[in-house]
Structures are given as structure tokens and as C-alpha cells.
Design a protein around this motif. Structure first.
Motif, PDB file in Angstrom:
ATOM      1  N   ASP A 120       0.437  69.082  57.072  1.00  0.00           N
ATOM      2  CA  ASP A 120       1.661  69.848  57.347  1.00  0.00           C
ATOM      3  C   ASP A 120       2.508  70.063  56.105  1.00  0.00           C
ATOM      4  N   VAL A 121       2.415  69.122  55.168  1.00  0.00           N
ATOM      5  CA  VAL A 121       3.270  69.154  53.981  1.00  0.00           C
ATOM      6  C   VAL A 121       2.463  68.741  52.755  1.00  0.00           C
ATOM      7  N   VAL A 122       2.666  69.451  51.645  1.00  0.00           N
ATOM      8  CA  VAL A 122       2.177  69.030  50.333  1.00  0.00           C
ATOM      9  C   VAL A 122       3.387  68.814  49.445  1.00  0.00           C
ATOM     10  N   THR A 123       3.458  67.645  48.801  1.00  0.00           N
ATOM     11  CA  THR A 123       4.523  67.364  47.847  1.00  0.00           C
ATOM     12  C   THR A 123       3.908  67.044  46.488  1.00  0.00           C
ATOM     13  N   THR A 124       4.634  67.389  45.431  1.00  0.00           N
ATOM     14  CA  THR A 124       4.243  66.989  44.084  1.00  0.00           C
ATOM     15  C   THR A 124       5.507  66.755  43.258  1.00  0.00           C
ATOM     16  N   ARG A 125       5.384  65.884  42.271  1.00  0.00           N
ATOM     17  CA  ARG A 125       6.451  65.677  41.295  1.00  0.00           C
ATOM     18  C   ARG A 125       5.827  65.534  39.916  1.00  0.00           C
ATOM     19  N   SER A 126       6.133  66.482  39.034  1.00  0.00           N
ATOM     20  CA  SER A 126       5.630  66.446  37.659  1.00  0.00           C
ATOM     21  C   SER A 126       4.119  66.262  37.637  1.00  0.00           C
ATOM     22  N   PHE A 154       8.539  69.464  42.361  1.00  0.00           N
ATOM     23  CA  PHE A 154       9.455  69.373  41.230  1.00  0.00           C
ATOM     24  C   PHE A 154       8.635  69.443  39.956  1.00  0.00           C
ATOM     25  N   GLU A 155       9.067  70.279  39.011  1.00  0.00           N
ATOM     26  CA  GLU A 155       8.375  70.359  37.726  1.00  0.00           C
ATOM     27  C   GLU A 155       9.376  70.496  36.583  1.00  0.00           C
TER      28      GLU A 155
END
Length: 298
Positions: A120-126, A154-155
């Protein structure tokens, strides 16, 4: 940091980004907490969701998602480092949450073990910042999401900060030691290799384009840029010099201390530090930074 850490990603996440100093780890976590919260807010995580955290590292966002998905949801930790996945698995065990967690060894541009339309959700940070095939990563995020699924990321936008002017180093005027600085920069590039080219090969507009080309039907991006004069180095504002020189700014980079040791003789190093340290401690530089928060719906 466990004595058995071998891969560069785990070594950086668990130790090198803090310069081996526990107090710096605490400062970094105070900075990263709001980033985690904004990524999760952008993801609009609901109870029962399956959340895939790509490049989970030590689980900052993934563990933040666990209370949001509730007892009926699941969080998938995905990373290129088996050692970091093992660390997260141990933390999940301590939280008695293993039954709601899954651990996948995979690259962001592949995620081969995650089936189509399954989360349902994909998250990423840097994370995308380290990926050479950035469009392929966005295509993969789109592939694994269910219809209506959300991407929240977030990038850092390092192309705003680099390359620096000839007379600058880390935002400080180094004109009197320009020759030494050129050698330090050359040593940095040699020690880092070509791997850090991905850190500066995109901007915020590219992120929007990647998401559109991947097929996301709604894309939103918040861009935040800051220029601050009379400031410390952009990634060392709140640390002392001795810690600052030991911190590796990213997993692909040497620390400043390692770079100086490689590039300069002891006498030259003393001259280099004698010029740079007072500027750093007196906050006599210009700090430039930019970040982007992107949210997209499949």
C-alpha cells in the motif's frame, strides 16, 4: 557498532556517520526524527496497510510505521545490506513485532522479491541519491504498489550545494591555502571513487519527472533550500571540530581526517587545519542545503 560489521553501508549507518561518538548519534537522531515524521505523514499510512521501506537502514522509518499499521498491518524492511537487516530483525524481536515484519535483501531499482501490486505504501529516505538508475527505481516503486498506493520520500538535493566555487571548501573561504585544498579535494575524489557521482546527478525537477514517467497519476513535491551566512559547514553545524573531522558525510565518502592524512604531509596538514578550524569553530562560512519531499499516488 558490532565488531562483525563489514559492508560499507552498515559501517556508515551504525558508526561512521557519527564519527564514533555516541553524543553525535543522539544529535543526528534529533534531526532525523522530524524527517521520519514528515515522510510517514506524506505516506498517509493507515491501520492494516502493508508498508515497504526501501533502503531501511537501521529502521528509522520502518519502525515509525509499525504503530501506524497496527496489529493487522505489516512493514517490509528492504535494504542492500544484510547486516543492517539483521540489526533491524534483532530490534523487531526485542519489540515482539517479528510477526508484523518482513526483511528483504534487494536493491531499490530491483526489489525482485516483492511481487507486483502487493504493498500500500513505499517510503524512502536518502535512497535514490545513491542509485545510478533512478528512473528504474521509480518504475519499481510503481510496480510494487497497489492501485491507489502511495509513495512518500525524502531526498537531499546536493546539486544545489555542489560543485563549490574554486575559493571555497565546505562553505569556507580557503583562498590562502588553495593549493592544499585542491590536493585534499583530489584525494577525496580518489578515495570516494566514482560512486558518489549519483549524489549530484539530479535535482527536484528530475524527481517529479521520474515519478511522472513511472506512471504515478498524482505527484506533489515540497522543495526547501536554505542559505545561511556566518554558519558552520552544512553537515556539521552542531558538532565540535574533533568529531567533525571524523564524520564520514555519506557511505561512499572518507572522513575529512582520512582525506587530510592521504593528501598532505604532517606540516601541510597542520597548516590546513590551522586555517580551516578557526573558520569552522567561529562559524565564518556559508551553509547551503536543499531537500525535497515527494509524494505520489499510483
Amino acid at each position: 557498532m558490532p565488531d562483525t560489521v563489514q559492508d560499507r553501508w552498515a559501517a556508515w549507518v551504525l558508526d561512521r556517520r557519527f564519527g564514533g561518538e555516541p553524543e553525535q548519534a543522539e544529535r543526528a537522531m534529533r534531526h532525523l526524527g522530524p524527517v521520519r515524521d514528515r515522510v510517514l505523514e506524506g505516506a498517509a499510512v493507515e491501520e492494516g496497510d502493508v508498508v515497504l521501506d526501501v533502503g531501511a537502514g537501521d529502521g528509522l522509518i520502518a519502525f515509525g510505521a509499525l504503530p501506524l499499521v497496527g496489529e493487522s498491518g505489516k512493514v517490509i524492511f528492504s535494504d542492500v545490506s544484510q547486516e543492517l537487516l539483521d540489526v533491524s530483525r534483532g530490534l523487531a524481536r526485542d519489540l515482539d513485532a517479528l510477526d508484523r515484519c518482513q526483511f528483504v535483501l534487494a536493491r531499490a531499482e530491483d526489489l525482485g522479491h516483492v511481487v507486483d501490486a502487493s504493498v500500500d505504501v513505499v517510503t524512502t529516505r536518502s535512497v535514490v541519491i545513491y542509485v545510478e538508475e533512478k528512473q528504474r527505481a521509480f518504475d519499481t516503486f510503481h510496480r510494487v504498489l497497489r492501485p491507489g498506493g502511495r509513495l512518500s520520500m525524502f531526498e537531499p538535493i546536493n546539486s544545489f550545494t555542489f560543485p563549490e566555487a574554486e575559493h571555497e571548501y565546505m562553505g569556507f573561504d580557503v583562498t590562502p591555502i588553495a593549493g592544499l585544498v585542491r590536493r585534499v579535494k583530489d584525494a577525496y575524489n580518489r578515495l570516494a571513487g566514482n560512486g558518489d557521482a549519483t549524489l549530484v546527478d539530479f535535482n527536484e525537477g528530475d524527481l517529479i519527472a521520474f515519478a511522472e514517467r513511472a506512471g504515478f497519476r498524482k505527484v506533489e513535491l515540497t522543495y526547501e533550500a536554505t542559505v545561511e551566512h556566518d554558519a558552520g559547514a552544512h553537515w556539521g553545524n552542531d558538532v565540535g571540530w574533533d568529531t567533525f573531522v571524523r564524520v564520514a558525510p555519506n557511505p561512499l565518502a572518507p572522513s575529512l581526517a582520512e582525506t587530510i592524512d592521504d593528501a598532505l604531509t604532517p606540516h601541510e596538514a597542520e597548516r590546513f587545519v590551522s586555517h580551516l578550524r578557526p573558520l569552522f569553530e567561529g562559524k565564518k562560512g556559508t551553509s547551503r542545503s536543499a531537500v525535497a519531499y515527494l509524494r505520489a499516488v499510483k
